[in-house]
Design a protein around this motif. Structure first.
Motif, PDB file in Angstrom:
ATOM      1  N   ASP A 158       0.827  -1.206   0.000  1.00  0.00           N
ATOM      2  CA  ASP A 158       0.000   0.000   0.000  1.00  0.00           C
ATOM      3  C   ASP A 158       0.865   1.260   0.000  1.00  0.00           C
ATOM      4  O   ASP A 158       0.594   2.216  -0.724  1.00  0.00           O
ATOM      5  CB  ASP A 158      -0.894   0.003   1.240  1.00  0.00           C
ATOM      6  CG  ASP A 158      -2.348  -0.282   0.898  1.00  0.00           C
ATOM      7  OD1 ASP A 158      -2.652  -0.458  -0.291  1.00  0.00           O
ATOM      8  OD2 ASP A 158      -3.158  -0.326   1.837  1.00  0.00           O
ATOM      9  N   ALA A 159       1.900   1.265   0.826  1.00  0.00           N
ATOM     10  CA  ALA A 159       2.771   2.427   0.908  1.00  0.00           C
ATOM     11  C   ALA A 159       3.494   2.672  -0.414  1.00  0.00           C
ATOM     12  O   ALA A 159       3.596   3.819  -0.881  1.00  0.00           O
ATOM     13  CB  ALA A 159       3.773   2.255   2.042  1.00  0.00           C
ATOM     14  N   VAL A 160       3.988   1.616  -1.028  1.00  0.00           N
ATOM     15  CA  VAL A 160       4.675   1.759  -2.317  1.00  0.00           C
ATOM     16  C   VAL A 160       3.707   2.239  -3.391  1.00  0.00           C
ATOM     17  O   VAL A 160       4.056   3.086  -4.233  1.00  0.00           O
ATOM     18  CB  VAL A 160       5.341   0.436  -2.725  1.00  0.00           C
ATOM     19  CG1 VAL A 160       5.880   0.516  -4.153  1.00  0.00           C
ATOM     20  CG2 VAL A 160       6.486   0.097  -1.777  1.00  0.00           C
ATOM     21  N   SER A 161       2.489   1.728  -3.371  1.00  0.00           N
ATOM     22  CA  SER A 161       1.522   2.135  -4.403  1.00  0.00           C
ATOM     23  C   SER A 161       1.151   3.610  -4.272  1.00  0.00           C
ATOM     24  O   SER A 161       0.853   4.261  -5.280  1.00  0.00           O
ATOM     25  CB  SER A 161       0.266   1.265  -4.323  1.00  0.00           C
ATOM     26  OG  SER A 161      -0.478   1.548  -3.152  1.00  0.00           O
ATOM     27  N   HIS A 162       1.176   4.127  -3.072  1.00  0.00           N
ATOM     28  CA  HIS A 162       0.837   5.538  -2.866  1.00  0.00           C
ATOM     29  C   HIS A 162       2.033   6.470  -3.054  1.00  0.00           C
ATOM     30  O   HIS A 162       1.877   7.569  -3.595  1.00  0.00           O
ATOM     31  CB  HIS A 162       0.265   5.745  -1.456  1.00  0.00           C
ATOM     32  CG  HIS A 162      -1.194   5.433  -1.344  1.00  0.00           C
ATOM     33  ND1 HIS A 162      -1.671   4.145  -1.247  1.00  0.00           N
ATOM     34  CD2 HIS A 162      -2.278   6.243  -1.315  1.00  0.00           C
ATOM     35  CE1 HIS A 162      -2.984   4.179  -1.153  1.00  0.00           C
ATOM     36  NE2 HIS A 162      -3.384   5.433  -1.202  1.00  0.00           N
ATOM     37  N   PHE A 163       3.202   6.049  -2.589  1.00  0.00           N
ATOM     38  CA  PHE A 163       4.330   6.974  -2.499  1.00  0.00           C
ATOM     39  C   PHE A 163       5.585   6.518  -3.229  1.00  0.00           C
ATOM     40  O   PHE A 163       6.560   7.273  -3.290  1.00  0.00           O
ATOM     41  CB  PHE A 163       4.686   7.223  -1.021  1.00  0.00           C
ATOM     42  CG  PHE A 163       3.504   7.568  -0.175  1.00  0.00           C
ATOM     43  CD1 PHE A 163       2.780   8.731  -0.411  1.00  0.00           C
ATOM     44  CD2 PHE A 163       3.091   6.725   0.840  1.00  0.00           C
ATOM     45  CE1 PHE A 163       1.665   9.052   0.358  1.00  0.00           C
ATOM     46  CE2 PHE A 163       1.982   7.041   1.618  1.00  0.00           C
ATOM     47  CZ  PHE A 163       1.267   8.201   1.379  1.00  0.00           C
ATOM     48  N   GLY A 164       5.568   5.305  -3.789  1.00  0.00           N
ATOM     49  CA  GLY A 164       6.751   4.782  -4.445  1.00  0.00           C
ATOM     50  C   GLY A 164       7.788   4.320  -3.431  1.00  0.00           C
ATOM     51  O   GLY A 164       7.672   4.569  -2.220  1.00  0.00           O
ATOM     52  N   GLU A 165       8.815   3.652  -3.925  1.00  0.00           N
ATOM     53  CA  GLU A 165       9.861   3.173  -3.022  1.00  0.00           C
ATOM     54  C   GLU A 165      10.591   4.337  -2.347  1.00  0.00           C
ATOM     55  O   GLU A 165      10.970   4.247  -1.178  1.00  0.00           O
ATOM     56  CB  GLU A 165      10.844   2.280  -3.781  1.00  0.00           C
ATOM     57  CG  GLU A 165      10.236   0.949  -4.200  1.00  0.00           C
ATOM     58  CD  GLU A 165      11.221   0.058  -4.924  1.00  0.00           C
ATOM     59  OE1 GLU A 165      12.234   0.576  -5.451  1.00  0.00           O
ATOM     60  OE2 GLU A 165      10.982  -1.170  -4.961  1.00  0.00           O
ATOM     61  N   ARG A 166      10.779   5.425  -3.095  1.00  0.00           N
ATOM     62  CA  ARG A 166      11.423   6.583  -2.470  1.00  0.00           C
ATOM     63  C   ARG A 166      10.599   7.103  -1.302  1.00  0.00           C
ATOM     64  O   ARG A 166      11.141   7.458  -0.246  1.00  0.00           O
ATOM     65  CB  ARG A 166      11.641   7.706  -3.478  1.00  0.00           C
ATOM     66  CG  ARG A 166      12.189   8.950  -2.801  1.00  0.00           C
ATOM     67  CD  ARG A 166      12.545  10.075  -3.739  1.00  0.00           C
ATOM     68  NE  ARG A 166      13.020  11.223  -2.961  1.00  0.00           N
ATOM     69  CZ  ARG A 166      13.556  12.304  -3.494  1.00  0.00           C
ATOM     70  NH1 ARG A 166      13.712  12.398  -4.808  1.00  0.00           N
ATOM     71  NH2 ARG A 166      13.957  13.294  -2.714  1.00  0.00           N
TER      72      ARG A 166
END
Length: 204
Positions: A158-166
């Motif tokens: 979920d975090a990656v989908s919203h904000f990317g790996e960065r």
């Protein structure tokens, strides 16, 4: 004639520091390394020596790196300000760090973070259901990481989908820096400004 001066001839910067266990330092007792760190903080966006700097100055090489790291996480994160401040508040609540909470609650509110959410975090209560999706993601990620020292696959995705790996790395960086800040101020017993009241009660 040049308007520049050698370092040792530059006018002393004006600042006020506070401390408890770590006695507040003044310019005249600082080493050159401590003075360099102080100038770096005052010349940056923070422009104040309030907070962890009186503690971090005791190891100025570490302190210089820490204040640079802190400036990056606070002012140059890829996350929106409100979400970055949410992460800071969650770390402050986890550590019951009164000064960090006192300072950043106001910034979080001005950035648009819900007062109801902030109060729920302060009291250790269940957060409101009607949060925006990105707020929910940051709250869940930080809460899991603080509580369990890891995050689930679903929370990470979920975090990656919203904000990317960065964004995930920037979020962890903010949490890491403010963990150091909270640790420093709690060890010091850092005082709140005159007239300010502690806003966090101990959680059972």
């Amino acid at each position: 004639m040049s308007d520049t001066f050698p370092e040792k001839m530059q006018p002393h910067p004006e600042f006020v520091m506070r401390g408890n266990r770590f006695q507040a330092l003044t310019w005249d007792v600082m080493s050159p390394e401590q003075q360099a760190m102080t100038r770096a903080v005052l010349d940056g966006k923070r422009g104040s020596m309030q907070g962890p700097y009186n503690v971090l100055l005791r190891s100025p090489e570490v302190g210089q790196l820490a204040q640079q790291f802190g400036a990056q996480t606070r002012f140059n994160s890829s996350l929106p300000l409100a979400l970055n401040e949410l992460a800071i508040l969650l770390v402050a609540r986890d550590w019951t760090a009164q000064f960090v909470w006192w300072a950043h609650r106001r910034i979080a509110e001005e950035a648009g973070l819900s007062p109801a959410l902030i109060q729920a975090i302060a009291k250790g209560q269940t957060v409101p259901e009607d949060l925006l999706p990105d707020v929910k993601v940051v709250h869940r990620f930080c809460s899991e990481l603080l509580r369990h020292k890891q995050v689930s696959d679903a929370t990470y995705a979920d975090a990656v989908s919203h904000f990317g790996e960065r964004g995930v790395v920037d979020l962890m960086a903010t949490m890491s820096y403010y963990t150091l800040v909270c640790m420093s101020l709690n060890v010091d017993g850092y005082p709140l400004p005159d007239g300010a009241q502690a806003e966090l009660a101990a959680l059972v």
